[in-house]
Design a protein around this motif. Structure first.
Motif, PDB file in Angstrom:
ATOM      1  N   GLU A  83      -6.400 -37.921  21.076  1.00  0.00           N
ATOM      2  CA  GLU A  83      -5.392 -39.095  20.598  1.00  0.00           C
ATOM      3  C   GLU A  83      -5.280 -38.988  19.558  1.00  0.00           C
ATOM      4  OE1 GLU A  83      -7.687 -42.332  22.375  1.00  0.00           O
ATOM      5  OE2 GLU A  83      -8.084 -42.196  24.252  1.00  0.00           O
ATOM      6  N   THR A  84      -5.967 -38.477  19.017  1.00  0.00           N
ATOM      7  CA  THR A  84      -5.763 -37.901  17.520  1.00  0.00           C
ATOM      8  C   THR A  84      -5.169 -37.338  16.939  1.00  0.00           C
ATOM      9  OG1 THR A  84      -8.308 -37.579  16.672  1.00  0.00           O
ATOM     10  CG2 THR A  84      -7.428 -40.318  16.290  1.00  0.00           C
ATOM     11  N   ASN A  85      -4.657 -35.942  18.045  1.00  0.00           N
ATOM     12  CA  ASN A  85      -3.649 -34.832  17.766  1.00  0.00           C
ATOM     13  C   ASN A  85      -4.856 -33.971  17.299  1.00  0.00           C
ATOM     14  OD1 ASN A  85      -1.453 -34.196  18.224  1.00  0.00           O
ATOM     15  ND2 ASN A  85      -0.657 -34.418  16.118  1.00  0.00           N
ATOM     16  N   GLN A  86      -5.942 -34.180  17.693  1.00  0.00           N
ATOM     17  CA  GLN A  86      -6.900 -32.638  17.873  1.00  0.00           C
ATOM     18  C   GLN A  86      -7.472 -32.067  18.511  1.00  0.00           C
ATOM     19  OE1 GLN A  86      -9.539 -34.739  15.090  1.00  0.00           O
ATOM     20  NE2 GLN A  86      -9.377 -32.376  14.200  1.00  0.00           N
TER      21      GLN A  86
ATOM     22  N   ARG B   7      -6.451 -29.233  14.375  1.00  0.00           N
ATOM     23  CA  ARG B   7      -5.351 -30.291  14.208  1.00  0.00           C
ATOM     24  C   ARG B   7      -4.085 -30.252  14.184  1.00  0.00           C
ATOM     25  NH1 ARG B   7      -6.873 -33.320   9.464  1.00  0.00           N
ATOM     26  NH2 ARG B   7      -8.166 -34.621  11.150  1.00  0.00           N
TER      27      ARG B   7
ATOM     28  N   ARG C 120     -11.643 -38.029  23.807  1.00  0.00           N
ATOM     29  CA  ARG C 120     -10.937 -38.973  22.043  1.00  0.00           C
ATOM     30  C   ARG C 120     -10.460 -38.405  21.230  1.00  0.00           C
ATOM     31  NH1 ARG C 120     -15.413 -40.874  20.360  1.00  0.00           N
ATOM     32  NH2 ARG C 120     -17.014 -39.640  21.953  1.00  0.00           N
ATOM     33  N   LEU C 121     -10.534 -37.091  21.377  1.00  0.00           N
ATOM     34  CA  LEU C 121     -10.444 -36.724  20.018  1.00  0.00           C
ATOM     35  C   LEU C 121      -8.802 -35.941  19.855  1.00  0.00           C
ATOM     36  CD1 LEU C 121     -12.388 -33.914  18.122  1.00  0.00           C
ATOM     37  CD2 LEU C 121     -11.754 -35.680  17.360  1.00  0.00           C
TER      38      LEU C 121
END
Length: 97
Positions: A24-27, A84, A21-22
């Motif tokens: 998907e947010t560039n992490q 990140r 899931r992370l």
């Protein structure tokens, strides 16, 4: 930073539902050496994957207490790095692992 130190700093990508899931947010999440610092992790990720790192957070995860055949013991703990990346950059963790 030498290649040997990079390989000693980044142990493996941490694969889990939360890590997916992370991503998907560039992490991205990596298991790192216990003595690794934020600067070491940043330099290792930037050199190994050719990306720009914005932020690094480190977490010491304590091993769970377990019992085996009525004997108490514990699993080994690990140190995780949450990295990140800058906007527009990605890492294919499965290809480099």
């Amino acid at each position: 930073m030498s290649n040997e130190r990079i390989l000693n700093t980044l142990r493996a990508p941490h694969i889990s539902e939360k890590a997916a899931r992370l991503a998907e947010t560039n992490q991205y999440v990596f298991v790192v050496a216990p003595e690794a610092t934020k600067a070491d992790v940043r330099a290792a990720v930037e050199k190994m994957f050719d990306v720009k790192v914005e932020q690094v957070n480190l977490v010491n995860a304590k091993g769970k207490a377990k019992s085996f055949r009525f004997r108490a013991g514990s699993r080994q703990g690990k140190r995780k790095a949450y990295v990140r990346l800058a906007a527009g950059q990605t890492i294919d963790v499965a290809a480099k692992a």
